[in-house]
Write a protein that holds these residues in place. Structure first.
Motif, PDB file in Angstrom:
ATOM      1  N   LYS A  79       5.169   0.000   2.738  1.00  0.00           N
ATOM      2  CA  LYS A  79       4.183   1.067   2.874  1.00  0.00           C
ATOM      3  C   LYS A  79       3.432   0.990   4.198  1.00  0.00           C
ATOM      4  O   LYS A  79       2.922   2.014   4.679  1.00  0.00           O
ATOM      5  CB  LYS A  79       3.184   0.999   1.712  1.00  0.00           C
ATOM      6  N   ASP A 105       6.946  10.020  11.680  1.00  0.00           N
ATOM      7  CA  ASP A 105       5.504   9.774  11.674  1.00  0.00           C
ATOM      8  C   ASP A 105       5.297   8.285  11.431  1.00  0.00           C
ATOM      9  O   ASP A 105       5.717   7.744  10.397  1.00  0.00           O
ATOM     10  CB  ASP A 105       4.845  10.599  10.565  1.00  0.00           C
ATOM     11  N   GLU A 107       2.918   6.725  10.489  1.00  0.00           N
ATOM     12  CA  GLU A 107       2.085   6.436   9.321  1.00  0.00           C
ATOM     13  C   GLU A 107       2.838   6.603   8.010  1.00  0.00           C
ATOM     14  O   GLU A 107       2.317   6.272   6.955  1.00  0.00           O
ATOM     15  CB  GLU A 107       0.847   7.348   9.325  1.00  0.00           C
ATOM     16  N   HIS A 108       4.064   7.116   8.077  1.00  0.00           N
ATOM     17  CA  HIS A 108       4.830   7.360   6.857  1.00  0.00           C
ATOM     18  C   HIS A 108       6.255   6.818   7.048  1.00  0.00           C
ATOM     19  O   HIS A 108       7.136   7.528   7.542  1.00  0.00           O
ATOM     20  CB  HIS A 108       4.875   8.850   6.520  1.00  0.00           C
ATOM     21  N   LYS A 111       9.363   8.854   5.800  1.00  0.00           N
ATOM     22  CA  LYS A 111       9.896   9.890   6.676  1.00  0.00           C
ATOM     23  C   LYS A 111      10.874   9.288   7.678  1.00  0.00           C
ATOM     24  O   LYS A 111      11.935   9.871   7.969  1.00  0.00           O
ATOM     25  CB  LYS A 111       8.741  10.589   7.395  1.00  0.00           C
ATOM     26  N   ASP A 187       8.955   8.922  -1.048  1.00  0.00           N
ATOM     27  CA  ASP A 187       7.981   9.573  -1.918  1.00  0.00           C
ATOM     28  C   ASP A 187       8.441  10.988  -2.243  1.00  0.00           C
ATOM     29  O   ASP A 187       9.494  11.460  -1.796  1.00  0.00           O
ATOM     30  CB  ASP A 187       6.604   9.589  -1.258  1.00  0.00           C
ATOM     31  N   GLU A 189       7.360  13.805  -1.273  1.00  0.00           N
ATOM     32  CA  GLU A 189       7.410  14.718  -0.136  1.00  0.00           C
ATOM     33  C   GLU A 189       8.752  14.654   0.596  1.00  0.00           C
ATOM     34  O   GLU A 189       9.236  15.658   1.120  1.00  0.00           O
ATOM     35  CB  GLU A 189       6.266  14.368   0.825  1.00  0.00           C
ATOM     36  N   ASN A 190       9.365  13.466   0.600  1.00  0.00           N
ATOM     37  CA  ASN A 190      10.619  13.295   1.328  1.00  0.00           C
ATOM     38  C   ASN A 190      11.855  13.336   0.427  1.00  0.00           C
ATOM     39  O   ASN A 190      12.972  13.200   0.912  1.00  0.00           O
ATOM     40  CB  ASN A 190      10.602  11.959   2.087  1.00  0.00           C
TER      41      ASN A 190
END
Length: 294
Positions: A79, A105, A107-108, A111, A187, A189-190
């Motif tokens: 993470k 990104d 931060e992710h 992604k 997650d 979102e991906n």
């Protein structure tokens, strides 16, 4: 989020990171095994993945042709960190990492992982197109001039397709694991991106199966062509032997020095025997033509 990019799994830096982020020893062993299969393993703190980008390199056994080569890329994605271990000389791997750096990104990490996997899968399509071109060339050659070299090429491509299919099947399973395992780094979102990658892998596998069918058809055509050529040779030899049969029979009888043979005492006996031989040969040819055997 730190992104550690290593070029060698035996780098002491990896041991330091293993202590820092509690990486499992089995995952480290997998990362240091060159022939490890494509896989995804999810833990509590991070996700470990092994992918195999493909590139085309010159075929040492077939000058002028190219063959697929696989260079593994190992990923530890948590993470709050990302570790990648890859061969810097592999252009496919560098392209995947460059896209992740450009479009991802920091931060992710989810992604970044999805972008790396998507790029790796997309770069399988040029390899599939390469096999399409080679199979088309073989299909043309097998009709024009079937030769043992074509047979060797067919078996070489089949072996390469087996290796490619094995990697694609494992990549499909890895993509499915990233979708279904709730403990993976991917997650919600991906998830759509990973599902899209899974669809691409399914298309690639369909293409590989189609190419294997085409190769089997090419092999059947080659064997049929060789069999037909052999049959034509046997047919010609059989006809020549049959046409020569009257001459062989007559000359054999007169060659046994028997008494009382026709034209034995005639001054023109040789001419008569030659004429009779030609006549019987002509009659035999006429019979073969009437029977549509010529």
């Amino acid at each position: 989020m730190p992104w550690y990019q290593l070029e060698d799994a035996n780098d002491p830096k990896l041991d330091e990171l293993a202590k820092q982020y509690n990486l499992h020893p089995l995952h480290l062993e997998d990362a240091r095994t060159h022939d490890e299969i494509v896989k995804v393993d999810s833990g509590i703190a991070y996700t470990f993945a092994v992918f195999k980008p493909v590139r085309l390199i010159p075929d040492p056994d077939n000058p002028g042709e190219q063959m697929p080569s696989f260079s593994p890329i190992d990923i530890f994605a948590g993470k709050d960190f990302l570790i990648t271990i890859s061969d810097p000389t592999c252009p496919t791997t560098e392209q995947a990492l460059a896209r992740a750096r450009r479009d991802g990104d920091d931060e992710h990490p989810a992604k970044l992982v999805s972008l790396i996997l998507d790029t790796i899968v997309d770069l399988y399509f040029p390899a599939i197109d390469h096999f399409d071109d080679r199979i088309d060339q073989l299909e043309d050659k097998v009709f024009d001039d079937p030769s043992p070299e074509i047979l060797q090429s067919v078996f070489a491509i089949k072996r390469e397709l087996i290796d490619l299919r094995r990697v694609l099947v494992n990549t499909r399973d890895a993509s499915l694991h990233l979708q279904r395992d709730p403990n993976t780094i991917i997650d919600a979102e991906n998830q759509p991106y990973v599902r899209d990658t899974y669809d691409h892998v399914a298309r690639l596998l369909d293409s590989v199966e189609t190419q294997r069918d085409l190769l089997n058809n090419t092999l059947d055509i080659y064997l049929s062509s060789v069999s037909n050529r052999t049959n034509e040779v046997v047919k010609v030899l059989t006809i020549l032997g049959t046409v020569a049969l009257p001459a062989i029979a007559i000359s054999g009888i007169y060659g046994m020095n028997l008494k009382g043979l026709p034209f034995e005492e005639s001054p023109h006996g040789a001419e008569w025997i030659i004429g009779i031989t030609i006549l019987h040969t002509a009659l035999l040819l006429y019979f073969l033509r009437r029977m549509n055997w010529l």
